[in-house]
Design a protein around this motif. Structure first.
Motif, PDB file in Angstrom:
ATOM      1  N   GLY A  77       0.764  -1.238   0.054  1.00 43.43           N
ATOM      2  CA  GLY A  77       0.259   0.056   0.020  1.00 43.43           C
ATOM      3  C   GLY A  77       0.715   1.294  -0.186  1.00 43.43           C
ATOM      4  O   GLY A  77       1.950   1.283  -0.606  1.00 43.43           O
ATOM      5  N   TRP A  78       0.291   2.176   0.511  1.00 43.52           N
ATOM      6  CA  TRP A  78       1.004   3.555   0.550  1.00 43.52           C
ATOM      7  C   TRP A  78       0.519   4.342   1.831  1.00 43.52           C
ATOM      8  O   TRP A  78      -0.215   4.109   2.489  1.00 43.52           O
ATOM      9  CB  TRP A  78       0.485   4.559  -0.653  1.00 43.52           C
ATOM     10  N   ILE A  79       1.443   5.507   2.132  1.00 44.75           N
ATOM     11  CA  ILE A  79       1.298   6.481   3.140  1.00 44.75           C
ATOM     12  C   ILE A  79       1.429   7.890   2.671  1.00 44.75           C
ATOM     13  O   ILE A  79       1.945   8.183   1.648  1.00 44.75           O
ATOM     14  CB  ILE A  79       2.291   6.037   4.327  1.00 44.75           C
ATOM     15  N   ALA A  80       0.820   8.663   3.278  1.00 48.24           N
ATOM     16  CA  ALA A  80       0.869  10.225   2.898  1.00 48.24           C
ATOM     17  C   ALA A  80       0.899  11.108   3.993  1.00 48.24           C
ATOM     18  O   ALA A  80       0.138  10.667   5.089  1.00 48.24           O
ATOM     19  CB  ALA A  80      -0.176  10.499   1.939  1.00 48.24           C
ATOM     20  N   TRP A  81       1.499  12.260   3.962  1.00 50.52           N
ATOM     21  CA  TRP A  81       1.402  13.342   4.847  1.00 50.52           C
ATOM     22  C   TRP A  81       1.248  14.472   4.269  1.00 50.52           C
ATOM     23  O   TRP A  81       1.994  14.473   2.991  1.00 50.52           O
ATOM     24  CB  TRP A  81       2.517  13.201   5.848  1.00 50.52           C
ATOM     25  N   GLY A  82       0.564  15.544   4.233  1.00 49.79           N
ATOM     26  CA  GLY A  82       0.566  16.512   3.557  1.00 49.79           C
ATOM     27  C   GLY A  82      -0.071  17.883   4.365  1.00 49.79           C
ATOM     28  O   GLY A  82      -0.179  17.854   5.448  1.00 49.79           O
ATOM     29  N   ILE A  83       0.322  18.923   3.632  1.00 51.11           N
ATOM     30  CA  ILE A  83      -0.315  20.340   4.238  1.00 51.11           C
ATOM     31  C   ILE A  83      -1.567  21.113   3.420  1.00 51.11           C
ATOM     32  O   ILE A  83      -1.485  20.856   1.973  1.00 51.11           O
ATOM     33  CB  ILE A  83       0.980  21.531   3.954  1.00 51.11           C
ATOM     34  N   ASN A  84      -2.448  21.259   4.236  1.00 45.71           N
ATOM     35  CA  ASN A  84      -3.624  21.873   3.485  1.00 45.71           C
ATOM     36  C   ASN A  84      -3.848  23.475   3.554  1.00 45.71           C
ATOM     37  O   ASN A  84      -4.023  23.699   4.789  1.00 45.71           O
ATOM     38  CB  ASN A  84      -4.974  21.280   3.782  1.00 45.71           C
ATOM     39  N   PRO A  85      -3.253  24.200   2.618  1.00 44.48           N
ATOM     40  CA  PRO A  85      -3.499  25.775   2.789  1.00 44.48           C
ATOM     41  C   PRO A  85      -4.515  26.367   2.850  1.00 44.48           C
ATOM     42  O   PRO A  85      -4.732  27.391   3.241  1.00 44.48           O
ATOM     43  CB  PRO A  85      -2.452  26.104   1.659  1.00 44.48           C
ATOM     44  N   ILE A  86      -5.543  25.522   2.258  1.00 46.60           N
ATOM     45  CA  ILE A  86      -7.043  26.308   2.336  1.00 46.60           C
ATOM     46  C   ILE A  86      -8.141  25.746   3.066  1.00 46.60           C
ATOM     47  O   ILE A  86      -9.197  26.356   3.174  1.00 46.60           O
ATOM     48  CB  ILE A  86      -7.618  25.859   0.861  1.00 46.60           C
ATOM     49  N   GLY A  87      -7.717  24.771   4.081  1.00 43.25           N
ATOM     50  CA  GLY A  87      -8.894  24.219   4.876  1.00 43.25           C
ATOM     51  C   GLY A  87      -8.212  23.057   5.808  1.00 43.25           C
ATOM     52  O   GLY A  87      -7.013  22.565   5.744  1.00 43.25           O
ATOM     53  N   ALA A  88      -9.111  22.404   6.601  1.00 47.09           N
ATOM     54  CA  ALA A  88      -8.681  21.286   7.452  1.00 47.09           C
ATOM     55  C   ALA A  88      -9.003  19.988   6.897  1.00 47.09           C
ATOM     56  O   ALA A  88      -8.309  19.103   7.683  1.00 47.09           O
ATOM     57  CB  ALA A  88      -9.502  21.550   8.652  1.00 47.09           C
ATOM     58  N   GLY A  89      -9.474  19.707   5.727  1.00 49.49           N
ATOM     59  CA  GLY A  89      -9.751  18.389   5.277  1.00 49.49           C
ATOM     60  C   GLY A  89      -8.765  18.027   4.278  1.00 49.49           C
ATOM     61  O   GLY A  89      -7.571  18.316   4.207  1.00 49.49           O
ATOM     62  N   MET A  90      -9.163  16.798   3.756  1.00 50.18           N
ATOM     63  CA  MET A  90      -8.102  16.227   2.667  1.00 50.18           C
ATOM     64  C   MET A  90      -7.945  16.952   1.078  1.00 50.18           C
ATOM     65  O   MET A  90      -7.245  17.300   0.747  1.00 50.18           O
ATOM     66  CB  MET A  90      -8.642  14.989   2.281  1.00 50.18           C
ATOM     67  N   VAL A  91      -9.381  17.379   0.755  1.00 53.89           N
ATOM     68  CA  VAL A  91      -9.392  18.099  -0.590  1.00 53.89           C
ATOM     69  C   VAL A  91      -8.640  19.642  -0.275  1.00 53.89           C
ATOM     70  O   VAL A  91      -8.799  20.467   0.563  1.00 53.89           O
ATOM     71  CB  VAL A  91     -10.771  18.503  -0.813  1.00 53.89           C
ATOM     72  N   GLY A  92      -7.507  19.740  -1.333  1.00 53.83           N
ATOM     73  CA  GLY A  92      -6.687  20.846  -1.256  1.00 53.83           C
ATOM     74  C   GLY A  92      -5.234  20.659  -0.615  1.00 53.83           C
ATOM     75  O   GLY A  92      -4.559  21.508  -0.843  1.00 53.83           O
ATOM     76  N   THR A  93      -5.021  19.402  -0.053  1.00 56.43           N
ATOM     77  CA  THR A  93      -3.990  19.074   0.320  1.00 56.43           C
ATOM     78  C   THR A  93      -2.574  18.977  -0.574  1.00 56.43           C
ATOM     79  O   THR A  93      -2.949  18.432  -1.719  1.00 56.43           O
ATOM     80  CB  THR A  93      -4.093  17.734   1.068  1.00 56.43           C
ATOM     81  N   GLN A  94      -1.555  19.488  -0.209  1.00 62.37           N
ATOM     82  CA  GLN A  94      -0.156  19.300  -0.799  1.00 62.37           C
ATOM     83  C   GLN A  94       0.474  17.969  -0.335  1.00 62.37           C
ATOM     84  O   GLN A  94       0.753  18.331   0.887  1.00 62.37           O
ATOM     85  CB  GLN A  94       0.470  20.580  -0.846  1.00 62.37           C
ATOM     86  N   ALA A  95       0.452  17.078  -0.958  1.00 61.04           N
ATOM     87  CA  ALA A  95       0.625  15.820  -0.070  1.00 61.04           C
ATOM     88  C   ALA A  95       2.107  15.261  -0.624  1.00 61.04           C
ATOM     89  O   ALA A  95       2.517  15.159  -1.813  1.00 61.04           O
ATOM     90  CB  ALA A  95      -0.233  14.660  -0.404  1.00 61.04           C
ATOM     91  N   LEU A  96       2.912  14.615   0.390  1.00 62.51           N
ATOM     92  CA  LEU A  96       3.970  13.759   0.165  1.00 62.51           C
ATOM     93  C   LEU A  96       3.414  12.306   0.269  1.00 62.51           C
ATOM     94  O   LEU A  96       2.911  11.826   1.331  1.00 62.51           O
ATOM     95  CB  LEU A  96       5.076  13.669   1.195  1.00 62.51           C
ATOM     96  N   ILE A  97       3.562  11.458  -0.664  1.00 66.95           N
ATOM     97  CA  ILE A  97       3.131   9.892  -0.634  1.00 66.95           C
ATOM     98  C   ILE A  97       4.250   8.921  -1.076  1.00 66.95           C
ATOM     99  O   ILE A  97       4.901   9.332  -2.166  1.00 66.95           O
ATOM    100  CB  ILE A  97       1.923   9.793  -1.819  1.00 66.95           C
TER     101      ILE A  97
END
Length: 392
Positions: A77-97
């Motif tokens: 599988g995969w793992i991901a961590w990211g920063i969301n500059p526009i909100g607190a949810g997943m949509v809009g996240t800038q992610a490292l996967i």
């Protein structure tokens, strides 16, 4: 112990130290260590999905150095961590996967999450450097340095794990369980703290209410109402009609409540779309509404249009029955409440089917024993005195 044995033990211990994993996994981030001089000022045990983040922030150049550790849902599988500059949810996240590529090596890439179904690889809004990934002891880790805007004091962080990688190049969709939906929070760069947003109990409660209402309405009451109309008229005419109407109207009313909670869930879950479940639900609601209109359009038994009304009523009713049961199973796949609940519903349907078979045999026995010319009012919904095929 001889000199030879002692030397062998020393050599084995030395080889173990050389070949040991780059990090050691523990239930707490404070005991996780890295080699290659990877040291971090802070570490936080993230509250969901058994994930950890080690990090240091340099306010002079606004750089965030981090190591994110997580266990993928499956080894491939995969793992991901990211920063969301526009909100607190997943949509809009800038992610490292990080994931296992087609050649079985562990790679880390950057992705922009425009929606739950639109994940675009490419450069992020933040400059990322020194990014690498590795896998050891069942865990994946992402190392990276991220250049943040000057003056940033906290950021919205999002993390996730998944089970599949498409063609070894693209992360597949993750689960939508409460653990996955609540894997978000804030990283306080000044205080060195990771603060969880906490679980969205309102959304979880609405999911459960939506599931219960629709199982009771379309999955239980509606099939029972059909059985009442088809079989009880033989024994308790005209009581069966009132019981049937009461059962189906109750089913529709509860179903409307379930529909309303589904709309509420949609407004709470921007970007999350269960296409098949939604489409079945729309079709089900429309057919059920048509079935309610049938009650008010019902002609008398001897009316010339009664035959066509029967076709409409029975066809729509059995359509609602089939769609309702299918969508209940679709909903169970989404909610994943535990295998026992799905098994319980299958047992319920099996019992209902068994009762229907027994009643079908009894009803047809009574029909076949009727003498020619004997009234069949309790068995048939006749038209101008003529018999019709036995239906509900």
């Amino acid at each position: 112990m001889g000199l030879y044995q002692s030397c062998c033990i020393i050599v084995l211990c030395f080889m173990f130290l050389l070949l040991k994993p780059e990090f050691s996994h523990s239930m707490s981030c404070t005991s996780q260590k890295f080699t290659k001089n990877k040291l971090y000022e802070h570490c936080n045990d993230l509250p969901h999905l058994n994930c950890y983040i080690h990090w240091s922030y340099n306010s002079k150049d606004s750089s965030l150095n981090l190591a994110f550790l997580a266990t993928p849902t499956k080894p491939d599988g995969w793992i991901a961590w990211g920063i969301n500059p526009i909100g607190a949810g997943m949509v809009g996240t800038q992610a490292l996967i990080a994931f296992k590529s087609s050649n079985s090596t562990i790679v880390a890439k950057t992705f922009k999450l425009n929606s739950y179904k639109s994940i675009v690889p490419g450069e992020l809004a933040y400059r990322v450097s020194n990014m690498e990934a590795m896998y050891s002891n069942g865990m994946m880790v992402i190392f990276a340095s991220v250049k943040l805007p000057k003056g940033m004091r906290e950021l919205n962080q999002v993390w996730q794990v998944g089970s599949s990688v498409l063609n070894g190049t693209f992360p597949g969709i993750h689960d939508f369980q409460p653990e996955n939906l609540n894997s978000k929070g804030k990283l306080d760069l000044m205080k060195g703290q990771s603060v969880s947003d906490g679980p969205d109990y309102s959304m979880l409660k609405n999911r459960n209410i939506h599931g219960i209402l629709n199982v009771v309405s379309w999955g239980i009451l509606f099939p029972v109402g059909i059985m009442i109309a088809r079989y009880l008229r033989t024994f308790v005419d005209p009581v069966w009609f009132y019981v049937h109407v009461a059962c189906q109207l109750s089913s529709y009313t509860i179903g409307v409540a379930g529909w309303a909670t589904g709309l509420k869930l949609g407004s709470q879950s921007k970007g999350i779309v269960y296409t098949a479940h939604r489409d079945f639900g729309i079709a089900l609601f429309c057919l059920a509404t048509l079935q309610v209109f049938a009650l008010f359009l019902r002609p008398k038994k001897d009316h010339k249009h009664r035959f066509y009304w029967n076709m409409y009523h029975h066809g729509v009713g059995y359509g609602v029955l089939v769609l309702g049961i299918i969508n209940v199973f679709k909903g169970l796949e989404i909610l994943q409440p535990g295998s026992k609940w799905k098994l319980a519903y299958i047992i319920f349907l099996s019992i209902l089917g068994g009762i229907a078979l027994i009643l079908e045999a009894i009803t047809w026995t009574i029909v076949l024993k009727k003498k020619p010319g004997q009234s069949n009012n309790k068995l048939y919904d006749g038209q101008n005195g003529r018999q019709q095929t036995l239906t509900s």
